[in-house]
Design a protein around this motif. Structure first.
Motif, PDB file in Angstrom:
ATOM      1  N   GLY A 170       0.841  -1.318   0.183  1.00 25.84           N
ATOM      2  CA  GLY A 170      -0.047  -0.049  -0.066  1.00 25.84           C
ATOM      3  C   GLY A 170       0.961   1.278  -0.062  1.00 25.84           C
ATOM      4  N   VAL A 171       0.246   2.299  -0.137  1.00 24.77           N
ATOM      5  CA  VAL A 171       0.874   3.592   0.035  1.00 24.77           C
ATOM      6  C   VAL A 171       0.190   4.629   0.823  1.00 24.77           C
ATOM      7  N   CYS A 172       0.910   5.418   1.499  1.00 23.07           N
ATOM      8  CA  CYS A 172       0.354   6.768   2.339  1.00 23.07           C
ATOM      9  C   CYS A 172       0.802   7.906   1.924  1.00 23.07           C
ATOM     10  N   LEU A 173      -0.122   8.686   1.556  1.00 24.37           N
ATOM     11  CA  LEU A 173       0.194  10.057   1.231  1.00 24.37           C
ATOM     12  C   LEU A 173       0.028  11.196   2.455  1.00 24.37           C
ATOM     13  N   TYR A 174       1.127  11.771   2.688  1.00 26.58           N
ATOM     14  CA  TYR A 174       0.957  12.939   3.524  1.00 26.58           C
ATOM     15  C   TYR A 174       1.764  14.201   3.053  1.00 26.58           C
ATOM     16  N   ASN A 175       1.755  15.102   4.026  1.00 31.16           N
ATOM     17  CA  ASN A 175       2.218  16.604   3.826  1.00 31.16           C
ATOM     18  C   ASN A 175       1.151  17.036   2.996  1.00 31.16           C
ATOM     19  N   ILE A 176       0.001  16.998   3.318  1.00 29.04           N
ATOM     20  CA  ILE A 176      -1.516  17.210   2.472  1.00 29.04           C
ATOM     21  C   ILE A 176      -1.788  18.590   2.913  1.00 29.04           C
ATOM     22  N   ARG A 177      -2.332  19.173   1.627  1.00 32.01           N
ATOM     23  CA  ARG A 177      -2.724  20.700   1.870  1.00 32.01           C
ATOM     24  C   ARG A 177      -3.880  20.781   0.945  1.00 32.01           C
ATOM     25  N   PRO A 178      -4.721  21.934   0.976  1.00 36.42           N
ATOM     26  CA  PRO A 178      -5.677  22.381  -0.102  1.00 36.42           C
ATOM     27  C   PRO A 178      -4.919  22.546  -1.309  1.00 36.42           C
ATOM     28  N   SER A 179      -5.668  22.323  -2.511  1.00 39.79           N
ATOM     29  CA  SER A 179      -5.068  22.606  -3.702  1.00 39.79           C
ATOM     30  C   SER A 179      -5.272  24.125  -4.186  1.00 39.79           C
ATOM     31  N   ARG A 180      -4.581  24.757  -4.707  1.00 38.24           N
ATOM     32  CA  ARG A 180      -4.624  26.095  -4.938  1.00 38.24           C
ATOM     33  C   ARG A 180      -3.751  26.421  -6.074  1.00 38.24           C
ATOM     34  N   PRO A 181      -3.867  27.473  -6.964  1.00 36.76           N
ATOM     35  CA  PRO A 181      -2.578  27.812  -7.770  1.00 36.76           C
ATOM     36  C   PRO A 181      -1.572  28.228  -7.067  1.00 36.76           C
TER      37      PRO A 181
END
Length: 431
Positions: A352-363
């Motif tokens: 499996g994979v774990c995504l981290y260091n996540i933030r809202p998408s914006r230009p």
């Protein structure tokens, strides 16, 4: 306008979903198995009455289930998820607001009517869901979310005893006190085993005794969350409905994990590459659904913990050059991360994979010479549109491989058709 809360609980949901399109199952016990047909995760009332526990390993109970003529089915999450969404759509027509608490439970708000009127509203909702979808539900109604949860448990007990049809409205005082005297403190929504032990040491056994404790003691021993639970049991609403979060909300998730056990042992690096690519693709889709981007990814692999060959488990994290929700970038990263942790000679059971260091998408501009790539967003929007219209398996990255060559997929030998989400699996009515 004053409101109250109701907990709508689909009864034996997975088993009930299986019975909707297969009338032959309505007269048979039904058990639904977990991924790779391992353990029992859903039971009809007949299976529960026979003493088969939740989470029972199928191979240990196979004889007992066969003796009862039980229909043992593989999990069909596409069907369950779609019917869950349809239940929610009906509730939105009947309620003021709806919080989807889990796949088989929703909190809703209703006008604060007289108790008899609320009971009638609950029955109307119950009959409508049953008539339109064939899914039996229970409805517990109370002035707070916690009391609605208590009412739901009471509705379950009363229905099993043959006293009602599955609707219960929490009474006013002093009858509410009598009800809470019968509720064990460990059964209160939000009270974990550690707090249960603490309360037992103080001699508190019932919900009524818990709500009567002094506020300073509850706050010091059980934090503010425990105090909110006590006040909810007293009839003071402290927990609002958690409605859908706006996309890109700063309170959105911090990590995102996608993993699955394999249907058999995987012994080649190629198959592990494909599995990690599939999980990376699905994780990227989830990011885009929630309006998020990520910069960190961890890949992990593990063998079966018990039995041969020898146990091995490892994982490694890495960082992408820029925040993204593009699947191809996560797939490329997962392939790179697999190299240092892969070991020959093992039969792998899960990846499996774990995504981290996540933030809202914006230009944004990631570096002095970087630029926001609108063509990436256009491509991903097109991919998402295709998968929404034709299903998740309609379009995959080449790294995932062809379905016929994926010997790492889950074992689901007894899965029923995905009646509501696949054109080629629609039910056929014969005349």
């Amino acid at each position: 306008m004053d409101t109250c809360f109701a907990l709508v609980d689909c009864q034996n949901f997975y088993a009930s979903c299986e019975r909707v399109f297969d009338p032959a199952l309505r007269e048979r016990p039904v058990a639904v198995l977990s991924n790779n047909d391992g353990c029992v995760i859903a039971r009809s009332e007949e299976v529960k009455a026979a003493g088969v526990p939740m989470g029972a390993p199928h191979f240990k109970w196979e004889g007992e289930l066969a003796a009862m003529n039980t229909a043992v089915l593989s999990s069909n999450y596409a069907l369950y998820g779609d019917l869950s969404r349809r239940v929610v759509s009906i509730l939105k027509e009947e309620a003021l607001e709806v919080e989807r608490y889990s796949i088989d439970e929703c909190f809703i708000t209703l006008p604060a009517l007289e108790r008899d009127h609320l009971h009638a509203v609950g029955n109307t909702i119950r009959r409508k869901v049953l008539r339109w979808l064939g899914i039996p539900i229970r409805v517990g109604i109370g002035p707070t979310k916690t009391l609605a949860k208590v009412a739901d448990e009471n509705a379950k007990a009363r229905k099993r005893a043959g006293w009602g049809q599955g609707v219960y409205v929490c009474p006013e005082e002093p009858k509410r006190e009598e009800l809470l005297q019968c509720v064990l403190v460990g059964d209160i929504w939000g009270i974990g085993s550690a707090y249960e032990e603490t309360l037992h040491e103080r001699g508190v056994v019932s919900a009524a005794e818990f709500r009567a404790l002094p506020d300073p003691w509850i706050r010091s021993e059980m934090t503010a969350q425990g105090l909110r639970t006590a006040r909810e049991l007293r009839g003071r609403s402290c927990l609002d409905l958690e409605l859908v979060r706006p996309q890109g909300s700063p309170t959105a998730r911090k990590t995102l994990v996608r993993s699955r056990s394999f249907g058999g042992r995987v012994e080649t690096k190629k198959n592990l590459h494909q599995a990690l690519a599939k999980h990376s693709q699905r994780a990227a889709e989830k990011l885009r659904q929630e309006g998020l981007v990520a910069k960190g990814i961890k890949a992990f692999i593990t063998t079966k913990r018990f039995g041969g060959p020898p146990y091995y488990s490892n994982g490694i994290a890495g960082s992408l050059p820029a925040y993204t929700a593009r699947a191809a970038r996560f797939v490329k990263a997962s392939r790179r991360l697999l190299e240092p942790i892969y070991r020959d000679g093992y039969g792998y059971k899960k990846a499996g994979v774990c995504l981290y260091n996540i933030r809202p998408s914006r230009p944004h501009q990631e570096s002095l010479f970087g630029r926001h790539r609108e063509e990436d967003e256009a491509l991903m929007d097109a991919v998402d549109q295709i998968t929404r219209e034709h299903g998740k398996s309609a379009l995959n990255l080449a790294a995932v491989g062809m379905p016929s060559g994926r010997d790492w997929t889950m074992k689901r030998q007894n899965r029923s058709p995905r009646y509501t989400t696949r054109w080629d699996e629609l039910p056929i009515a014969e005349v």
